[in-house]
Scaffold this motif. Structure first.
Motif, PDB file in Angstrom:
ATOM      1  N   GLU A  80       0.827  -1.202   0.000  1.00 35.74           N
ATOM      2  CA  GLU A  80       0.000   0.000   0.000  1.00 35.74           C
ATOM      3  C   GLU A  80       0.868   1.262   0.000  1.00 35.74           C
ATOM      4  N   LYS A  83       2.065   2.338  -3.468  1.00 34.70           N
ATOM      5  CA  LYS A  83       1.061   2.870  -4.385  1.00 34.70           C
ATOM      6  C   LYS A  83       1.011   4.392  -4.357  1.00 34.70           C
ATOM      7  N   GLY A 242       3.321  -3.230  -5.327  1.00 34.46           N
ATOM      8  CA  GLY A 242       2.368  -2.148  -5.103  1.00 34.46           C
ATOM      9  C   GLY A 242       2.514  -1.034  -6.118  1.00 34.46           C
ATOM     10  N   GLU A 245       1.130  -2.225  -9.495  1.00 31.88           N
ATOM     11  CA  GLU A 245      -0.336  -2.261  -9.528  1.00 31.88           C
ATOM     12  C   GLU A 245      -0.919  -0.865  -9.698  1.00 31.88           C
ATOM     13  N   ARG A 246      -0.334   0.095  -9.015  1.00 33.16           N
ATOM     14  CA  ARG A 246      -0.833   1.464  -9.144  1.00 33.16           C
ATOM     15  C   ARG A 246      -0.594   2.006 -10.553  1.00 33.16           C
TER      16      ARG A 246
END
Length: 377
Positions: A80, A83, A242, A245-246
């Motif tokens: 997280e 991101k 992370g 993915e972002r």
């Protein structure tokens, strides 16, 4: 196999999302237009929020004010953090603290761990060696002198070294052992030279010139450095996941709105195929990450040592995060290079993560050596 995360791990993710939800990736000047460091310090306000949410003490035992969770929980939070390009030493400080907990002396643990969990003491780790290519444990020598250890050598590209209170330094002894020394930032025989990372953050070249470190602040335990090194590598893979993915989400949103010839470019086959390939990269990065984190967390046996699973995760993360950001830049066109749009920052962070992980070929060679030493079947 059960890939379900525990309630405690899921609670850590929700807490992380709440803390990182208000973080802007462009909260500091762009490294593309800044000659020096983008900031003199890490994000102290965010660090305080992480401490208040008990996210700095996730891996610490209850007696030190922690939740007693594992490397999987840490990787979930790091995922997280990446991101939003969170500018905090969450990986380094958490990994160093749990290494002290696992291998340090009682006096050191009592003095350090609760304060680290509250964010009052910041730790980092020198893991890049003298050049970034040689083993970190060979870059510094340690010799015993009465009730102290004397350290000599150089560690390069130490993250957050200019702001951390202690740097955990691996050093080799004349007997061929590796010890971990907690070196204060301000200490006789300790010299810090500023370096700038690809992300624009400050790194430190740590020079140790006959620096005397008390025996209490030195961890001399078998396997301590190897375990810490693998946890750092796995955490870096979580950051890469992370971030990737972002970036893929940003690319999906952009190509879904950007039109050519009256249609969103996301509907073009060439665009869809490239995005699908990067999605496959991310899922492979995710699967290998959790395998490595599970091995570290549980100490479970396998056909290969846990270092084999870490090597596989590093192979996918190192190449995967590079492919994801390169495809994102391509599909964004010139807009991806605009310094008013955050994608170029993610590209810089991805390059730094790739450099930190090292080339996939080196990890493939290490994996080959493990396979040769541990024949399957």
């Amino acid at each position: 196999m059960d890939f379900t995360f525990t309630e405690e791990q899921q609670a850590a993710v929700e807490a992380a999302k709440a803390v990182f939800g208000g973080v802007a990736p462009d909260g500091v000047p762009s490294p593309a237009i800044t000659a020096g460091a983008v900031a003199d310090d890490f994000d102290r306000a965010l660090w305080t929020k992480l401490a208040d949410a008990d996210l700095l003490s996730l891996l610490l035992a209850a007696e030190y004010g922690g939740a007693g969770l594992d490397a999987i929980a840490l990787c979930l939070v790091l995922r997280e953090a990446a991101k939003v390009l969170a500018r905090v030493p969450l990986l380094e400080s958490s990994a160093a603290a749990v290494a002290v907990q696992a291998y340090g002396g009682e006096e050191l643990k009592a003095e350090l761990l609760a304060r680290a969990g509250r964010g009052e003491v910041v730790l980092t780790v020198a893991a890049n060696g003298r050049t970034g290519h040689d083993p970190a444990e060979l870059a510094v020598t340690a010799r015993r002198d009465g009730d102290a250890w004397v350290l000599d050598g150089v560690q390069t590209a130490v993250p957050w070294a200019e702001n951390a209170d202690f740097t955990v330094v691996p050093a080799h002894t004349g007997a061929g052992r590796t010890v971990l020394a907690l070196v204060p930032r301000v200490h006789e025989g300790v010299v810090l030279g500023e370096q700038i990372s690809t992300t624009g953050e400050r790194l430190g070249e740590l020079r140790l010139e006959s620096a005397r470190i008390t025996a209490r602040e030195v961890i001399d335990a078998d396997g301590a450095w190897e375990w810490l090194r693998e946890l750092l590598a796995t955490g870096t893979c979580a950051l890469a996941l992370g971030l990737g993915e972002r970036v893929l989400a940003m690319t999906s949103a952009y190509t879904g709105k950007r039109e050519q010839f009256g249609f969103p470019v996301a509907t073009f086959q060439a665009v869809a195929v490239q995005a699908a390939d990067r999605y496959i990269d991310l899922r492979a990065m995710e699967a290998t990450l959790w395998q490595a984190a599970w091995r570290i967390s549980t100490g479970a046996g396998g056909a290969l040592p846990a270092s084999g699973d870490v090597a596989v995760a590093k192979i996918w993360a190192s190449e995967g995060v590079r492919r994801v950001v390169q495809t994102a830049q391509h599909l964004h066109g010139g807009f991806g290079a605009d310094v008013d749009y955050p994608l170029h920052r993610y590209h810089a962070w991805a390059k730094q993560l790739e450099l930190s992980l090292g080339p996939a070929a080196a990890h493939e060679e290490a994996l080959g050596d493990l396979l040769a030493a541990h024949p399957l079947g």
